[in-house]
Scaffold this motif. Sequence first.
Motif, PDB file in Angstrom:
ATOM      1  N   ILE A   1     -30.676 -69.593  64.496  1.00 50.62           N
ATOM      2  CA  ILE A   1     -31.638 -69.165  63.480  1.00 50.62           C
ATOM      3  C   ILE A   1     -31.786 -70.301  62.473  1.00 50.62           C
ATOM      4  O   ILE A   1     -30.796 -70.777  61.916  1.00 50.62           O
ATOM      5  CB  ILE A   1     -31.172 -67.880  62.768  1.00 50.62           C
ATOM      6  N   VAL A   2     -33.016 -70.733  62.245  1.00 46.03           N
ATOM      7  CA  VAL A   2     -33.283 -71.850  61.334  1.00 46.03           C
ATOM      8  C   VAL A   2     -34.170 -71.337  60.208  1.00 46.03           C
ATOM      9  O   VAL A   2     -35.369 -71.151  60.390  1.00 46.03           O
ATOM     10  CB  VAL A   2     -33.958 -73.025  62.068  1.00 46.03           C
ATOM     11  N   ASN A   3     -33.568 -71.131  59.050  1.00 46.86           N
ATOM     12  CA  ASN A   3     -34.308 -70.600  57.900  1.00 46.86           C
ATOM     13  C   ASN A   3     -34.551 -71.632  56.811  1.00 46.86           C
ATOM     14  O   ASN A   3     -35.237 -71.339  55.832  1.00 46.86           O
ATOM     15  CB  ASN A   3     -33.564 -69.408  57.294  1.00 46.86           C
ATOM     16  N   THR A   4     -33.967 -72.823  56.951  1.00 48.68           N
ATOM     17  CA  THR A   4     -34.120 -73.847  55.917  1.00 48.68           C
ATOM     18  C   THR A   4     -34.282 -75.217  56.557  1.00 48.68           C
ATOM     19  O   THR A   4     -33.925 -75.434  57.724  1.00 48.68           O
ATOM     20  CB  THR A   4     -32.897 -73.886  54.981  1.00 48.68           C
ATOM     21  N   THR A   5     -34.792 -76.148  55.764  1.00 50.84           N
ATOM     22  CA  THR A   5     -34.929 -77.529  56.239  1.00 50.84           C
ATOM     23  C   THR A   5     -33.568 -78.149  56.509  1.00 50.84           C
ATOM     24  O   THR A   5     -33.406 -78.926  57.458  1.00 50.84           O
ATOM     25  CB  THR A   5     -35.684 -78.364  55.187  1.00 50.84           C
ATOM     26  N   SER A   6     -32.579 -77.816  55.684  1.00 46.05           N
ATOM     27  CA  SER A   6     -31.252 -78.405  55.852  1.00 46.05           C
ATOM     28  C   SER A   6     -30.627 -78.004  57.181  1.00 46.05           C
ATOM     29  O   SER A   6     -29.996 -78.832  57.850  1.00 46.05           O
ATOM     30  CB  SER A   6     -30.344 -77.992  54.687  1.00 46.05           C
ATOM     31  N   VAL A   7     -30.797 -76.752  57.595  1.00 44.07           N
ATOM     32  CA  VAL A   7     -30.260 -76.321  58.888  1.00 44.07           C
ATOM     33  C   VAL A   7     -31.002 -77.024  60.020  1.00 44.07           C
ATOM     34  O   VAL A   7     -30.396 -77.470  61.004  1.00 44.07           O
ATOM     35  CB  VAL A   7     -30.363 -74.793  59.035  1.00 44.07           C
ATOM     36  N   ASN A   8     -32.317 -77.142  59.898  1.00 46.79           N
ATOM     37  CA  ASN A   8     -33.112 -77.829  60.915  1.00 46.79           C
ATOM     38  C   ASN A   8     -32.646 -79.282  61.073  1.00 46.79           C
ATOM     39  O   ASN A   8     -32.468 -79.780  62.193  1.00 46.79           O
ATOM     40  CB  ASN A   8     -34.587 -77.783  60.532  1.00 46.79           C
ATOM     41  N   ASN A   9     -32.420 -79.952  59.946  1.00 47.71           N
ATOM     42  CA  ASN A   9     -31.956 -81.343  59.988  1.00 47.71           C
ATOM     43  C   ASN A   9     -30.539 -81.443  60.542  1.00 47.71           C
ATOM     44  O   ASN A   9     -30.202 -82.401  61.250  1.00 47.71           O
ATOM     45  CB  ASN A   9     -32.017 -81.957  58.594  1.00 47.71           C
ATOM     46  N   PHE A  10     -29.701 -80.469  60.214  1.00 47.75           N
ATOM     47  CA  PHE A  10     -28.330 -80.474  60.730  1.00 47.75           C
ATOM     48  C   PHE A  10     -28.317 -80.422  62.250  1.00 47.75           C
ATOM     49  O   PHE A  10     -27.559 -81.153  62.909  1.00 47.75           O
ATOM     50  CB  PHE A  10     -27.558 -79.285  60.151  1.00 47.75           C
ATOM     51  N   VAL A  11     -29.150 -79.571  62.837  1.00 46.07           N
ATOM     52  CA  VAL A  11     -29.203 -79.456  64.299  1.00 46.07           C
ATOM     53  C   VAL A  11     -29.646 -80.774  64.918  1.00 46.07           C
ATOM     54  O   VAL A  11     -29.086 -81.231  65.924  1.00 46.07           O
ATOM     55  CB  VAL A  11     -30.143 -78.307  64.710  1.00 46.07           C
ATOM     56  N   VAL A  12     -30.648 -81.417  64.308  1.00 46.25           N
ATOM     57  CA  VAL A  12     -31.135 -82.698  64.825  1.00 46.25           C
ATOM     58  C   VAL A  12     -30.053 -83.770  64.728  1.00 46.25           C
ATOM     59  O   VAL A  12     -29.845 -84.560  65.662  1.00 46.25           O
ATOM     60  CB  VAL A  12     -32.404 -83.134  64.064  1.00 46.25           C
TER      61      VAL A  12
END
Length: 245
Positions: free
Chosen positions: A75-86
């Motif tokens: 589940i990606v609810n924020t930009t920070s989580v999206n960047n962490f996965v990348v």
Amino acid sequence: MESRVRNICSFLGLLVILLRHSVEAQANGDCPADGRTWVPFGQSCYHFVHGEEDVAKRYTIEEAKNMCRGFALLIVNTTSVNNFVVQYSPEVWKNNVNIWLGLYYDTDDDQYKWFDDSVVSFKNWVEGGSPDWDIPLMDKCVVLHSTTGKWENVSCTKDTENGVVCEAAQKPVVIGKKNGSPLLSALVILSVIAILGVSAVVWFFHQRSNSGTALLPSFEYHPPFRAPSADQTCLVEAEELEETS
């Protein structure tokens, strides 16, 4: 007097800082201990599924959900989580992979929702939008490109992807329990007691400096009033009659 109060206030501030750091250290969450590698980030833990082979396997959305074994798909609810996965994906996969997101298309509300039925508050679609004209509404799923972080529509039933990330909420650690340090717990308790004591001292000196006198008021002794006896009353009346005669 003022310098003494300032010193006490400085000491009180230091105790507050120590207490805050102690509580923060105890409040850090804990990831599941199920034999898999979980990476903590924010308030969640993430497990990046991968095999021993160089070429990652491909999974359907249902296979991906089953691999998480009771936990949620990413589940990606924020930009920070999206960047962490990348940023973490190269530690797991050598090349770009499409990572399944825990999204589905709710035809009743005509919008995407996460599998826990929460509303999508953050989106990161590929530029120009993701074409989905050839995908039925009931068959819409979403993947995240591990190198760019962009989202793309795919078929839930026909497409197989090679990226699976499971997500679990961090378990809070209770102070004084199994994962807590007894010494640190004692420090927290002593800090609270010290803060209360120092606060009382600061209040005492503050009140004393403002009043300029002792905090406790002085009292004068007044003997209790007693009614005169019958003999004393008669004597007073006799003296008054003698003076008037």
